[in-house]
Design a protein around this motif. Structure first.
Motif, PDB file in Angstrom:
ATOM      1  N   ASP A  78      29.348  58.511  42.418  1.00 22.94           N
ATOM      2  CA  ASP A  78      28.388  59.501  42.926  1.00 22.94           C
ATOM      3  C   ASP A  78      28.714  60.924  42.484  1.00 22.94           C
ATOM      4  N   GLY A  79      28.968  61.099  41.209  1.00 18.32           N
ATOM      5  CA  GLY A  79      29.232  62.439  40.695  1.00 18.32           C
ATOM      6  C   GLY A  79      28.721  62.566  39.274  1.00 18.32           C
ATOM      7  N   LYS A  80      29.052  63.687  38.630  1.00 17.04           N
ATOM      8  CA  LYS A  80      28.606  63.882  37.256  1.00 17.04           C
ATOM      9  C   LYS A  80      29.448  63.077  36.281  1.00 17.04           C
ATOM     10  N   GLY A  81      30.750  63.283  36.293  1.00 16.21           N
ATOM     11  CA  GLY A  81      31.602  62.619  35.317  1.00 16.21           C
ATOM     12  C   GLY A  81      32.850  62.054  35.945  1.00 16.21           C
TER      13      GLY A  81
ATOM     14  N   CYS B  93      25.729  53.995  35.254  1.00 13.63           N
ATOM     15  CA  CYS B  93      25.789  55.402  34.843  1.00 13.63           C
ATOM     16  C   CYS B  93      24.400  55.856  34.406  1.00 13.63           C
ATOM     17  N   LYS B  94      24.089  57.130  34.629  1.00 15.84           N
ATOM     18  CA  LYS B  94      22.757  57.645  34.315  1.00 15.84           C
ATOM     19  C   LYS B  94      22.554  57.842  32.818  1.00 15.84           C
ATOM     20  N   THR B  95      23.624  57.984  32.064  1.00 15.01           N
ATOM     21  CA  THR B  95      23.530  58.004  30.601  1.00 15.01           C
ATOM     22  C   THR B  95      24.406  56.859  30.091  1.00 15.01           C
ATOM     23  N   SER B  96      25.113  57.085  29.011  1.00 10.50           N
ATOM     24  CA  SER B  96      26.020  56.051  28.506  1.00 10.50           C
ATOM     25  C   SER B  96      27.285  55.987  29.344  1.00 10.50           C
ATOM     26  N   GLY B  97      27.939  54.835  29.320  1.00 10.82           N
ATOM     27  CA  GLY B  97      29.162  54.678  30.093  1.00 10.82           C
ATOM     28  C   GLY B  97      30.329  55.430  29.485  1.00 10.82           C
ATOM     29  N   ILE B  98      30.602  55.187  28.194  1.00 11.60           N
ATOM     30  CA  ILE B  98      31.747  55.784  27.508  1.00 11.60           C
ATOM     31  C   ILE B  98      31.246  56.535  26.279  1.00 11.60           C
ATOM     32  N   PHE B  99      31.586  57.806  26.165  1.00 12.89           N
ATOM     33  CA  PHE B  99      31.262  58.637  25.004  1.00 12.89           C
ATOM     34  C   PHE B  99      32.548  58.896  24.219  1.00 12.89           C
ATOM     35  N   LEU B 100      32.462  58.769  22.896  1.00 13.84           N
ATOM     36  CA  LEU B 100      33.574  59.153  22.024  1.00 13.84           C
ATOM     37  C   LEU B 100      33.007  60.007  20.898  1.00 13.84           C
ATOM     38  N   ARG B 101      33.620  61.186  20.697  1.00 16.54           N
ATOM     39  CA  ARG B 101      33.088  62.185  19.763  1.00 16.54           C
ATOM     40  C   ARG B 101      34.218  62.844  18.974  1.00 16.54           C
ATOM     41  N   LEU B 102      33.852  63.441  17.853  1.00 17.36           N
ATOM     42  CA  LEU B 102      34.706  64.389  17.134  1.00 17.36           C
ATOM     43  C   LEU B 102      36.106  63.845  16.887  1.00 17.36           C
ATOM     44  N   GLY B 103      36.176  62.709  16.206  1.00 18.97           N
ATOM     45  CA  GLY B 103      37.464  62.140  15.829  1.00 18.97           C
ATOM     46  C   GLY B 103      38.232  61.487  16.951  1.00 18.97           C
ATOM     47  N   ALA B 104      37.612  61.255  18.087  1.00 17.29           N
ATOM     48  CA  ALA B 104      38.315  60.607  19.200  1.00 17.29           C
ATOM     49  C   ALA B 104      38.616  59.155  18.851  1.00 17.29           C
TER      50      ALA B 104
ATOM     51  N   VAL C 141      43.623  54.430  31.435  1.00 18.22           N
ATOM     52  CA  VAL C 141      42.872  54.074  32.639  1.00 18.22           C
ATOM     53  C   VAL C 141      42.901  52.554  32.795  1.00 18.22           C
ATOM     54  N   GLU C 142      43.384  52.083  33.948  1.00 18.34           N
ATOM     55  CA  GLU C 142      43.511  50.647  34.185  1.00 18.34           C
ATOM     56  C   GLU C 142      42.913  50.275  35.539  1.00 18.34           C
ATOM     57  N   GLY C 143      42.178  49.178  35.564  1.00 17.28           N
ATOM     58  CA  GLY C 143      41.738  48.580  36.812  1.00 17.28           C
ATOM     59  C   GLY C 143      40.932  49.485  37.712  1.00 17.28           C
ATOM     60  N   SER C 144      40.210  50.436  37.158  1.00 14.12           N
ATOM     61  CA  SER C 144      39.431  51.389  37.954  1.00 14.12           C
ATOM     62  C   SER C 144      37.948  51.048  37.909  1.00 14.12           C
ATOM     63  N   ILE C 145      37.190  51.637  38.833  1.00 14.03           N
ATOM     64  CA  ILE C 145      35.751  51.417  38.924  1.00 14.03           C
ATOM     65  C   ILE C 145      35.045  52.751  38.748  1.00 14.03           C
ATOM     66  N   PHE C 146      34.023  52.763  37.879  1.00 11.39           N
ATOM     67  CA  PHE C 146      33.180  53.925  37.668  1.00 11.39           C
ATOM     68  C   PHE C 146      31.744  53.510  37.978  1.00 11.39           C
ATOM     69  N   GLN C 147      31.124  54.126  38.950  1.00 12.81           N
ATOM     70  CA  GLN C 147      29.776  53.722  39.319  1.00 12.81           C
ATOM     71  C   GLN C 147      28.940  54.925  39.757  1.00 12.81           C
ATOM     72  N   ASP C 148      27.659  54.851  39.436  1.00 13.10           N
ATOM     73  CA  ASP C 148      26.689  55.862  39.861  1.00 13.10           C
ATOM     74  C   ASP C 148      27.102  57.272  39.448  1.00 13.10           C
ATOM     75  N   LEU C 149      27.577  57.406  38.218  1.00 12.94           N
ATOM     76  CA  LEU C 149      27.932  58.705  37.645  1.00 12.94           C
ATOM     77  C   LEU C 149      26.945  59.055  36.541  1.00 12.94           C
ATOM     78  N   THR C 150      26.971  60.301  36.086  1.00 14.69           N
ATOM     79  CA  THR C 150      26.222  60.632  34.880  1.00 14.69           C
ATOM     80  C   THR C 150      26.867  59.953  33.675  1.00 14.69           C
ATOM     81  N   TYR C 151      28.161  60.038  33.563  1.00 18.47           N
ATOM     82  CA  TYR C 151      28.920  59.288  32.558  1.00 18.47           C
ATOM     83  C   TYR C 151      30.274  58.940  33.166  1.00 18.47           C
ATOM     84  N   ALA C 152      30.886  57.888  32.665  1.00 20.40           N
ATOM     85  CA  ALA C 152      32.183  57.469  33.191  1.00 20.40           C
ATOM     86  C   ALA C 152      33.327  58.179  32.480  1.00 20.40           C
ATOM     87  N   VAL C 153      33.342  58.116  31.153  1.00 19.32           N
ATOM     88  CA  VAL C 153      34.445  58.677  30.371  1.00 19.32           C
ATOM     89  C   VAL C 153      33.867  59.386  29.158  1.00 19.32           C
TER      90      VAL C 153
END
Length: 802
Positions: free
Chosen positions: A503-506, A548-559, A518-530
């Motif tokens: 229930d938050g943005k990120g 998630c309201k957008t994509s779950g995991i974003f990777l950018r700029l050589g990540a 990150v291990e064994g965690s739950i991400f729910q109802d966010l704008t994005y998880a990671v």
């Protein structure tokens, strides 16, 4: 040592009171003898060998239930002494796991349920072990190695010295926290009575102390801004709120801080290298924690709720300047992640734990293809979940016939408990149906789908289908990939275990060469998880990321990093979004039920995508465009509501040894300059064509088995330039290979393949061509062609002529 009964401070609220007669008997006959047995049993056993047998016989002299009742009133030190008497007493103490040890664990104000916040209704495998870990964690903050530099003797004297307890509150020696801190000595404990404590200025912590709230969590609240200038501090059972003059609740630039069972409200924690922290059983309500170039920090069993920005921010490369706590935290993190270490050290998980990960985690591992008969009824050996009935409606009359056939075949599939994950049900079922409907303009050959003959010819002329399409486990992947193995064992930066983000943005934001695990965690109802950018690395193992309201995991700029064994589902856009030179390892995940694509690779994104289950997504399972160039190998991509793999807008990629089956659109769809290498894949049982090469499509399509699709085996536009060689194409309902001359309406198709994907997210430039590198190291040398080339294919037993 005396046995304590209800009514004393040692008893908890849920302890049953023994009958009056039993209390009298224990008090009269047992109390003195029990003292002698427990205190002197071990010493007597050392002097006379027969004494050990005597104690054992005395234990057997009473019913086991009675002994458990008696021992359930002992304090922790007495239980420890009892376990040291002999083997029989040790086993007797162990048998108290679900009674006394559970009471001790749940009655400790320093911690919460061992599986909080994700699974508070699931009991740990051992309450005694859980309590042991809590007890040891409460002592580790005093292990300051700087005290050992002069002499070990000083260390022994310090540990033997009794720490003072300073009480703060009405009627106590100290009325406020600041005065208690002025009088505190090293490792003293400051106990705050219930109330609200506010300081008008910043509070500096100059000596190692422990600050603990008395009573239940919430009884003691601090409106204080702390600045730590000492080696170590521990804070427990407190509610933190920001002071009026700053949003920063706590910060440290060098020392180690430990938070246990605390709440943070509307504030910030800042940890700067070489400072470290360990946070356990804490709640962050609209609060954030920022790590700046930390070598290692540990967050365990925490809940993050309602953050307006990323709940956890990891900024900067891990510092080489480390404080005394880094070694301890590294050891603790490795012990918690033992199951993810080197493959030869792996231990087998119990069946119950595997079942808790979901039925498909262990069930869908192979793909069994039946040669002969009706390929439409072909299923994997383990029967994956069926397609949602309401998700397959078409917009034309011809497609309606296809939909009828789909429903008939879907009805023959066995389903399991994971059907609910794919159905994406809601209270308004009509809205769901309209959201799942896929209108499109059909191929010019699609009218022949209505004339499909139920009987299929036998596979006499078709070579044996490959039988080794099996998903590899993470352990097998780590054994063959040293880079993945190194990432799986990495313990640097911020380590997050068993936390809940909701229930938050990120959830977690990693930038500027930061590192997180990150291990064994739950991400729910966010704008994005990671979100991981700017050459940062993230390791994500066995997490649940959904809604998630957008994509779950974003990777950018050589990540980069490792994303493995996660359950990623029901997100509004892609499960994993890779762009701008990001190059992660994506292994052994379940990516399903998304409202758009499963994985998107674009903008010169790369990545290695292996051994994943990608199913039930509304758009392409894997969508490659704008010079995206991943390695896609050994995945099962099935039951998607669009294409299995779509390659458009100059996308590339090496797509090898995948099972692509039962997708509503083409198994693989290549258009608009898409130029992949499609080799040694099994493309079967689709509800449309096997491989579609649309307008200006390219690519090398070699050595694939294209079998049992309801459309054509390969559907080619005359404006395309594919090289199709050495494929086995058989038992498809229409043609083996069809070349179509009229221009198809690619725009209508792309509208259903992610053409409307929000590629201009969060202010990033939409003109991807200006951001692309001129060359890429993954250039496959192949034969140049100027016209479509079809050669050396085995084409037989298709519904129409080639």
């Amino acid at each position: 040592m005396e046995v304590s009964f209800p009514g004393t401070a040692l008893c908890t609220r849920d302890e049953p009171e023994p009958p009056r007669l039993l209390r009298n008997n224990i008090a009269k006959d047992t109390r003195v003898s029990l003292r002698a047995r427990l205190a002197g049993g071990e010493a007597l056993s050392r002097q006379r060998p027969g004494c050990r047998h005597k104690v054992t016989m005395e234990i057997s002299g009473l019913p086991l239930e009675l002994w458990r009742l008696i021992l359930s009133y002992l304090r922790l030190p007495d239980l420890g002494r009892c376990s040291l008497v002999c083997r029989a007493w040790y086993e007797l103490i162990l048998s108290l796991d679900n009674t006394r040890w559970r009471q001790l664990c749940l009655g400790c104000i320093e911690c919460r349920h061992p599986n909080w916040p994700n699974q508070p209704d699931v009991e740990p495998w051992s309450w005694r072990e859980a309590f042991k870990q809590h007890y040891l964690a409460s002592k580790t903050w005093t292990k300051n190695s700087q005290d050992l530099e002069s002499s070990n003797c000083f260390y022994l004297f310090r540990r033997k010295k009794d720490r003072r307890v300073l009480c703060v509150g009405p009627g106590c020696e100290f009325e406020n926290l600041r005065s208690a801190l002025v009088s505190a000595c090293v490792y003293d404990r400051i106990v705050l009575l219930p109330g609200v404590y506010e300081e008008q200025g910043e509070v500096f912590l100059k000596v190692p102390v422990e600050i603990m709230g008395r009573g239940k969590l919430g009884d003691v609240a601090l409106l204080v801004s702390f600045d730590q200038h000492c080696p170590t501090v521990r804070l427990c059972n407190l509610v933190f709120m920001p002071a009026w003059f700053t949003p920063i609740i706590y910060k440290t630039n060098s020392g180690h801080v430990q938070f246990d069972n605390c709440n943070f409200e509307n504030g910030q924690l800042q940890i700067h290298a070489p400072g470290t922290c360990q946070v356990k059983f804490c709640t962050f309500n609209q609060s954030t924690i920022n790590f700046h170039s930390v070598a290692i920090c540990l967050l365990e069993n925490c809940e993050f709720v309602g953050s307006e920005n990323a709940s956890v921010t990891v900024d900067g490369c891990p510092s080489v300047d480390r404080n005394w706590a880094c070694k301890h935290l590294s050891t603790l993190a490795k012990s918690c992640s033992a199951s993810l270490q080197m493959p030869e050290l792996q231990t087998h998980c119990s069946a119950s734990k595997l079942e808790s990960r979901g039925p498909l985690l262990t069930s869908v591992r192979t793909c069994e293809i039946v040669v002969g008969g009706d390929p439409g009824n072909t299923l994997p050996a383990s029967h994956p979940p069926a397609m949602p009935k309401k998700g397959c409606e078409k917009g034309s009359d011809v497609a309606g016939h296809l939909q009828g056939a789909n429903k008939e075949e879907a009805a023959t599939m066995e389903t399991d408990s994971s059907d609910s994950e794919l159905s994406m049900s809601s209270e308004n079922e009509e809205d769901d149906e309209s959201m799942c409907r896929l209108p499109y303009q059909a191929h010019s050959l699609s009218h022949m789908l209505a004339k499909v003959i139920d009987g299929r010819p036998q596979a006499d002329g078709l070579a044996a289908l490959p039988s080794d399409y099996e998903l590899k486990t993470l352990q097998q992947e780590l054994q063959k990939d040293k880079e993945a193995q190194s990432l799986a064992n990495a313990m640097q930066g911020c380590l997050v275990r068993k936390c809940l983000f909701r229930d938050g943005k990120g959830g977690i934001f990693v930038c500027s060469q930061g590192q997180a695990r990150v291990e064994g965690s739950i991400f729910q109802d966010l704008t994005y998880a990671v979100r991981c950018i700017q050459n940062s690395k993230i390791v994500m193992l066995k997490n649940d990321i959904h809604h998630c309201k957008t994509s779950g995991i974003f990777l950018r700029l050589g990540a980069g990093g490792l994303i493995a064994e996660n359950n990623i589902h029901s997100n509004c856009e892609a499960g994993v979004d890779i762009r701008k030179g990001a190059n992660p390892l994506i292994l052994c995940n379940r990516i399903h039920g998304g409202l758009r694509s499963g994985i998107v690779v674009l903008g010169n994104g790369k990545g290695i995508i292996r051994s994943n289950q990608i199913y039930g997504n509304k758009e392409a399972g894997i969508y490659i465009l704008y010079n995206g160039n991943p390695l896609v190998s050994g995945n099962h991509i099935f039951q998607g509501l669009a294409a299995g793999i779509a390659v458009n807008e100059n996308g590339r990629g090496q797509i090898t040894e995948n099972v692509i089956r039962e997708n509503q659109w083409g198994g693989t769809d290549i258009r608009r300059g898409g130029d992949p290498v499609l080799r040694s894949n099994l493309i079967c049982c689709g509800y449309s064509d096997g491989v579609v090469v649309g307008e200006r499509g390219k690519g090398l399509i070699e050595g694939n088995t294209i079998y049992g699709n309801k459309g054509c085996g390969v559907w080619i536009m005359s404006s395309s330039l594919p090289h199709i060689a050495n494929n086995q194409i058989g038992h498809n309902s229409i043609y083996g290979i069809a070349v179509f001359c009229r221009k198809d309406d690619a725009n209508d198709y792309l509208a259903n393949q992610g053409g409307n994907e929000n590629f201009n997210d969060e202010g990033e430039a939409a003109n991807w061509e200006n951001d692309l590198e001129s060359e890429d190291e993954r250039v496959v040398i192949r034969r140049p062609i100027s016209v479509a080339l079809v050669e050396s294919n085995n084409i037989n037993h298709n519904g129409g002529e080639c």
